[in-house]
Enzyme design. Structure first.
Site, mmCIF file in Angstrom:
data_model
loop_
_atom_site.group_PDB
_atom_site.id
_atom_site.type_symbol
_atom_site.label_atom_id
_atom_site.label_comp_id
_atom_site.label_asym_id
_atom_site.label_seq_id
_atom_site.Cartn_x
_atom_site.Cartn_y
_atom_site.Cartn_z
ATOM 1 N N GLY A 1 0.771 -0.980 -0.005
ATOM 2 C CA GLY A 1 -0.147 -0.105 -0.107
ATOM 3 C C GLY A 1 0.940 1.299 -0.044
ATOM 4 O O GLY A 1 1.904 1.156 0.141
ATOM 5 N N LEU A 2 0.102 2.462 -0.390
ATOM 6 C CA LEU A 2 0.756 3.714 -0.370
ATOM 7 C C LEU A 2 1.675 4.035 1.115
ATOM 8 O O LEU A 2 1.105 3.477 2.272
ATOM 9 C CB LEU A 2 -0.004 4.549 -0.635
ATOM 10 C CG LEU A 2 -0.509 4.932 -2.041
ATOM 11 C CD1 LEU A 2 -1.733 5.792 -2.215
ATOM 12 C CD2 LEU A 2 0.474 5.246 -3.167
ATOM 13 N N SER A 3 2.657 4.869 0.903
ATOM 14 C CA SER A 3 3.121 5.395 2.169
ATOM 15 C C SER A 3 2.229 5.896 2.898
ATOM 16 O O SER A 3 1.239 6.970 2.336
ATOM 17 C CB SER A 3 4.231 6.456 1.783
ATOM 18 O OG SER A 3 4.790 6.869 3.052
ATOM 19 N N GLY A 4 2.057 5.748 4.330
ATOM 20 C CA GLY A 4 0.929 6.345 5.194
ATOM 21 C C GLY A 4 -0.264 5.627 5.172
ATOM 22 O O GLY A 4 -1.420 6.002 5.935
ATOM 23 N N GLY B 1 -0.760 2.600 6.149
ATOM 24 C CA GLY B 1 -1.019 1.948 7.657
ATOM 25 C C GLY B 1 -0.385 0.809 7.637
ATOM 26 O O GLY B 1 -0.680 -0.054 8.633
ATOM 27 N N LYS B 2 0.578 0.446 6.885
ATOM 28 C CA LYS B 2 1.231 -0.931 6.822
ATOM 29 C C LYS B 2 1.848 -1.359 8.117
ATOM 30 O O LYS B 2 1.604 -2.356 8.764
ATOM 31 C CB LYS B 2 2.219 -1.025 5.793
ATOM 32 C CG LYS B 2 1.337 -1.052 4.245
ATOM 33 C CD LYS B 2 2.466 -0.859 3.062
ATOM 34 C CE LYS B 2 3.424 0.099 3.157
ATOM 35 N NZ LYS B 2 2.873 1.497 3.061
ATOM 36 N N SER B 3 2.661 -0.425 8.602
ATOM 37 C CA SER B 3 3.523 -0.399 9.746
ATOM 38 C C SER B 3 2.436 -0.359 11.121
ATOM 39 O O SER B 3 2.542 -1.335 11.911
ATOM 40 C CB SER B 3 4.589 0.522 9.999
ATOM 41 O OG SER B 3 5.192 0.230 8.900
ATOM 42 N N SER C 1 6.252 -2.049 -1.913
ATOM 43 C CA SER C 1 6.103 -3.022 -2.767
ATOM 44 C C SER C 1 5.061 -2.721 -4.012
ATOM 45 O O SER C 1 3.798 -3.472 -4.035
ATOM 46 C CB SER C 1 5.777 -4.348 -2.398
ATOM 47 O OG SER C 1 4.991 -4.512 -1.302
HETATM 48 N N1 LIG Z 1 -6.964 2.586 10.263
HETATM 49 C C1 LIG Z 1 -5.692 2.615 10.339
HETATM 50 N N2 LIG Z 1 -4.912 1.814 10.012
HETATM 51 C C2 LIG Z 1 -3.642 2.180 10.204
HETATM 52 N N3 LIG Z 1 -3.238 3.417 10.334
HETATM 53 C C3 LIG Z 1 -4.041 4.486 10.439
HETATM 54 C C4 LIG Z 1 -5.515 4.211 10.529
HETATM 55 N N4 LIG Z 1 -6.161 5.171 10.715
HETATM 56 C C5 LIG Z 1 -5.363 6.322 10.637
HETATM 57 N N5 LIG Z 1 -3.899 5.652 10.725
HETATM 58 C C6 LIG Z 1 -2.761 6.773 10.938
HETATM 59 O O1 LIG Z 1 -2.155 6.460 9.501
HETATM 60 C C7 LIG Z 1 -0.816 6.502 9.588
HETATM 61 C C8 LIG Z 1 0.074 5.192 8.953
HETATM 62 O O2 LIG Z 1 1.493 5.333 9.103
HETATM 63 P P1 LIG Z 1 2.245 4.078 8.740
HETATM 64 O O3 LIG Z 1 3.629 4.568 8.991
HETATM 65 O O4 LIG Z 1 1.868 2.932 9.601
HETATM 66 O O5 LIG Z 1 1.963 3.915 7.169
HETATM 67 P P2 LIG Z 1 2.932 3.000 6.459
HETATM 68 O O6 LIG Z 1 1.941 2.543 5.488
HETATM 69 O O7 LIG Z 1 3.827 2.011 7.084
HETATM 70 O O8 LIG Z 1 3.861 3.965 5.520
HETATM 71 P P3 LIG Z 1 5.555 3.801 4.956
HETATM 72 O O9 LIG Z 1 5.277 2.966 3.822
HETATM 73 O O10 LIG Z 1 5.829 5.376 4.797
HETATM 74 O O11 LIG Z 1 5.990 2.993 6.083
HETATM 75 C C9 LIG Z 1 -0.149 6.474 11.103
HETATM 76 O O12 LIG Z 1 0.015 7.838 11.619
HETATM 77 C C10 LIG Z 1 -1.582 5.796 11.610
HETATM 78 O O13 LIG Z 1 -1.721 6.528 12.989
HETATM 79 MG MG LIG Z 2 5.734 1.877 7.359
#
Ligand SMILES: Nc1ncnc2c1ncn2[C@@H]1O[C@H](COP(=O)(O)OP(=O)(O)OP(=O)(O)O)[C@@H](O)[C@H]1O
Ligand SMILES: [Mg+2]
Length: 221
Positions: A49-52, A54-56, A123
């Site tokens: 999924g896109l950056s942000g 919520g994967k992590s 990915s």
């Molecule tokens: N339902 C949800 N599930 C996950 N995260 C959420 C949700 N709603 C809001 N958020 C917020 O969205 C953000 C997701 O950030 P996260 O670092 O998990 O994204 P990511 O996909 O891992 O990005 P990256 O690819 O840059 O590592 C966090 O600030 C989190 O609090």
């Molecule tokens: Mg991440």
């Protein structure tokens, strides 16, 4: 991937290794033996999924919940892997591809040892995720952690979108590089509709359905 394809792939890999004088060993403890001990299959939930998106956040919440439930689970997350195992790789297309190939190989080893692995990497290319599926085989589940670009950009938890819009990050997924959404994901978690707890819960539900041993699996194993 069918079992036959998996067996063919393993046979081809073995023959290719032997041509290089590499002779792999058979483990006396089979994956099924690990499953019997833990009560669940090993496998890989490949979050994309896109950056942000919520994967992590989801991956780490799932790992924590699974641990409390008694599962053997572990997260492989982007920067942690790049800080160690893949510290020799950059962000060129070739290096991104090699980054994901190595991660898939590591995840496959974890899965073989009975763990449930949750990987958290953007990915963005279907070809890389298909390669991961081919390496990992039957226990591979593709999970699309989805939120629209507008939502991800508004969240911008690392400030990366702001920097990408300012032209400071080349090839940034969603801005100046594509994200190929999975055509046929095993699970979609829409984090713009679900809150964090609901997103984790939906992923745990999927794991309980597909990876927890039931009577029929115990008989097969
Ligand atoms: N339902 C949800 N599930 C996950 N995260 C959420 C949700 N709603 C809001 N958020 C917020 O969205 C953000 C997701 O950030 P996260 O670092 O998990 O994204 P990511 O996909 O891992 O990005 P990256 O690819 O840059 O590592 C966090 O600030 C989190 O609090
Ligand atoms: Mg991440």
């Amino acid at each position: 991937m069918s079992n036959i394809n998996q067996v063919n792939r393993e046979a081809a890999a073995k023959a290719e290794a032997e041509a290089r004088n590499i002779y792999t060993v058979e483990h006396p403890v089979r994956p099924e033996d690990h499953w019997q001990r833990t009560g669940h299959r090993g496998g890989v939930l490949w979050l994309t999924g896109l950056s942000g998106a919520g994967k992590s956040t989801v991956a780490l919440g799932v790992e924590h919940t699974l641990h409390r439930l008694g599962y053997q689970a572990f997260v492989l997350d982007g920067d942690n892997v790049r800080a160690g195992l893949n510290s020799d790789l950059g962000f060129s297309p070739e290096d991104r591809h090699e980054n994901l190939r190595r991660i898939a190989e590591v995840a496959a080893l974890f899965a073989q040892s009975g763990s449930l692995v949750v990987t958290a990497f953007i990915s963005p290319y279907q070809a890389d995720r298909d390669q991961a599926r081919a390496i990992i085989g039957e226990g591979f589940h593709e999970v699309h952690v989805h939120a629209g670009l507008d939502v991800c950009e508004a969240r911008d938890p690392k400030g990366l979108y702001k920097r990408a819009r300012a032209g400071l990050i080349p090839n940034f997924t969603g801005i100046s590089a594509p994200f190929e959404a999975p055509a046929n994901p095993d699970l979609i978690i829409d984090t713009s509709k679900y809150d964090i707890g609901e997103s984790i819960h939906a992923t745990i539900d999927h794991i309980e359905t597909h990876f927890t041993l039931n009577q029929s699996l115990v008989r097969v194993a």
